[in-house]
Scaffold this active site. Sequence first.
Site, PDB file in Angstrom:
ATOM      1  N   ASN A   9       0.878  -1.174   0.000  1.00 34.47           N
ATOM      2  CA  ASN A   9       0.000   0.000   0.000  1.00 34.47           C
ATOM      3  C   ASN A   9       0.915   1.224   0.000  1.00 34.47           C
ATOM      4  OD1 ASN A   9      -1.795   2.065   0.547  1.00 34.47           O
ATOM      5  ND2 ASN A   9      -2.178   1.454   2.666  1.00 34.47           N
ATOM      6  N   TRP A  10       1.001   1.853  -1.165  1.00 31.29           N
ATOM      7  CA  TRP A  10       1.937   2.986  -1.281  1.00 31.29           C
ATOM      8  C   TRP A  10       1.435   4.243  -0.577  1.00 31.29           C
ATOM      9  CZ3 TRP A  10       3.834   3.041  -7.135  1.00 31.29           C
ATOM     10  CH2 TRP A  10       4.608   1.879  -7.365  1.00 31.29           C
ATOM     11  N   LYS A  11       0.155   4.285  -0.250  1.00 27.43           N
ATOM     12  CA  LYS A  11      -0.455   5.485   0.366  1.00 27.43           C
ATOM     13  C   LYS A  11      -0.207   6.719  -0.518  1.00 27.43           C
ATOM     14  CE  LYS A  11       0.196   3.366   4.844  1.00 27.43           C
ATOM     15  NZ  LYS A  11       0.104   3.523   6.283  1.00 27.43           N
ATOM     16  N   HIS A  96      -9.418   1.069   4.831  1.00 20.59           N
ATOM     17  CA  HIS A  96      -8.154   1.323   5.538  1.00 20.59           C
ATOM     18  C   HIS A  96      -8.429   2.269   6.717  1.00 20.59           C
ATOM     19  CE1 HIS A  96      -4.091   2.554   6.472  1.00 20.59           C
ATOM     20  NE2 HIS A  96      -3.683   1.473   5.823  1.00 20.59           N
ATOM     21  N   GLU A  98      -6.864   4.703   7.830  1.00 23.10           N
ATOM     22  CA  GLU A  98      -6.644   6.118   7.533  1.00 23.10           C
ATOM     23  C   GLU A  98      -7.873   6.712   6.828  1.00 23.10           C
ATOM     24  OE1 GLU A  98      -2.875   5.573   5.557  1.00 23.10           O
ATOM     25  OE2 GLU A  98      -2.011   4.951   7.466  1.00 23.10           O
ATOM     26  N   GLU A 168      -5.410  -5.102  10.518  1.00 24.44           N
ATOM     27  CA  GLU A 168      -4.392  -4.080  10.766  1.00 24.44           C
ATOM     28  C   GLU A 168      -4.699  -3.377  12.087  1.00 24.44           C
ATOM     29  OE1 GLU A 168      -2.418  -2.860   6.820  1.00 24.44           O
ATOM     30  OE2 GLU A 168      -4.166  -1.599   7.099  1.00 24.44           O
ATOM     31  N   GLY A 174       2.423   2.059  10.838  1.00 25.35           N
ATOM     32  CA  GLY A 174       3.368   3.163  10.688  1.00 25.35           C
ATOM     33  C   GLY A 174       4.031   3.574  11.991  1.00 25.35           C
ATOM     34  N   SER A 214       3.460  -2.289  10.468  1.00 23.63           N
ATOM     35  CA  SER A 214       4.921  -2.298  10.697  1.00 23.63           C
ATOM     36  C   SER A 214       5.552  -3.658  10.387  1.00 23.63           C
ATOM     37  CB  SER A 214       5.251  -1.855  12.125  1.00 23.63           C
ATOM     38  OG  SER A 214       4.795  -0.533  12.334  1.00 23.63           O
ATOM     39  N   GLY A 235       2.808  -1.218   4.311  1.00 22.87           N
ATOM     40  CA  GLY A 235       2.846   0.209   4.005  1.00 22.87           C
ATOM     41  C   GLY A 235       4.273   0.663   3.730  1.00 22.87           C
ATOM     42  N   GLY A 236       4.918   1.206   4.750  1.00 21.96           N
ATOM     43  CA  GLY A 236       6.251   1.801   4.596  1.00 21.96           C
ATOM     44  C   GLY A 236       7.249   0.914   3.868  1.00 21.96           C
TER      45      GLY A 236
HETATM   46  C1  PEP Z   1      -0.789   0.033   6.140  1.00 19.79           C
HETATM   47  O1  PEP Z   1      -1.019   1.222   6.212  1.00 19.79           O
HETATM   48  O2  PEP Z   1      -1.584  -0.716   5.521  1.00 19.79           O
HETATM   49  C2  PEP Z   1       0.383  -0.485   6.823  1.00 19.79           C
HETATM   50  C3  PEP Z   1       0.406  -1.755   7.154  1.00 19.79           C
HETATM   51  O3  PEP Z   1       1.398   0.417   7.069  1.00 19.79           O
HETATM   52  P1  PEP Z   1       2.841   0.107   7.706  1.00 19.79           P
HETATM   53  O4  PEP Z   1       3.328  -1.177   7.123  1.00 19.79           O
HETATM   54  O5  PEP Z   1       3.681   1.287   7.318  1.00 19.79           O
HETATM   55  O6  PEP Z   1       2.631  -0.008   9.184  1.00 19.79           O
END
Ligand code: PEP
Length: 253
Positions: A9-11, A96, A98, A168, A174, A214, A235-236
Amino acid sequence: MRKKIVAGNWKMNLNLQEGVALATELNAALTADKPNCDVVICTPFIHLASVANVLDANLIGLGAENCADKVSGAYTGEVSAAMVKSTGAQYVILGHSERRAYYGETAEILKEKVNLALANGLKVIFCIGEVLEEREAEKQNEVVKAQLEGSLFDLTAEQFSNIILAYEPVWAIGTGKTATAEQAEEMHAFIRSTIADKFGAEAAENVSILYGGSCKPSNAKEIFAKPNVDGGLIGGAALKCADFKGIIDAWKA
Ligand code: PEP
């Protein structure tokens, strides 16, 4: 047999050129060293058509991070499920945390989005998860169950077969604070039993449930080793080819 999946997920990261470059790099890396799982990257809307052009669709799936809750018309700035599909994308992330927290996406709105995504032939990566206060109050099971009930429980079993779930915990997204493999397994088992109660044992056995929060190359193997964890939503660590590939490789012996 349910699928093992690693989805990125590039956001709201990477401009168009950077996004195409990352997709090209990942495509080359996975062409040279084939993955043992399905791989999907979910990108901002404006990247989709260009990224579709550089991906080998047999190797890497493509998804959006959202879609509209309306079919078409005077909804300035929105992007419909049909538009997403027309880029060559096959997936969409919905629900999600967010989107729920910053854009007010309720269970009802998400239900509309899920219905439209499925009607347009997209597979839905549907995110659920509790915030820290809910975990501290030991309410995580009821929160996650209500999220499932509120947006997915009107689907038929046939429609549900195009849903991928992503657990999640919001406190792990994050933050660098990952759920333990045991916490992930406990929740994934609960989610699977909730799905079994509603859609039957076969649907529960077949649905892929991804962990997100994470996840990194250093912890993916331990989390993915749990019986009810079928991969990750990343994500990251999806923003660097080596890190994302490191997580994909967690499925290798
Ligand atoms: C996400 O936002 O779906 C996610 C899992 O982010 P991160 O891996 O950065 O915690």
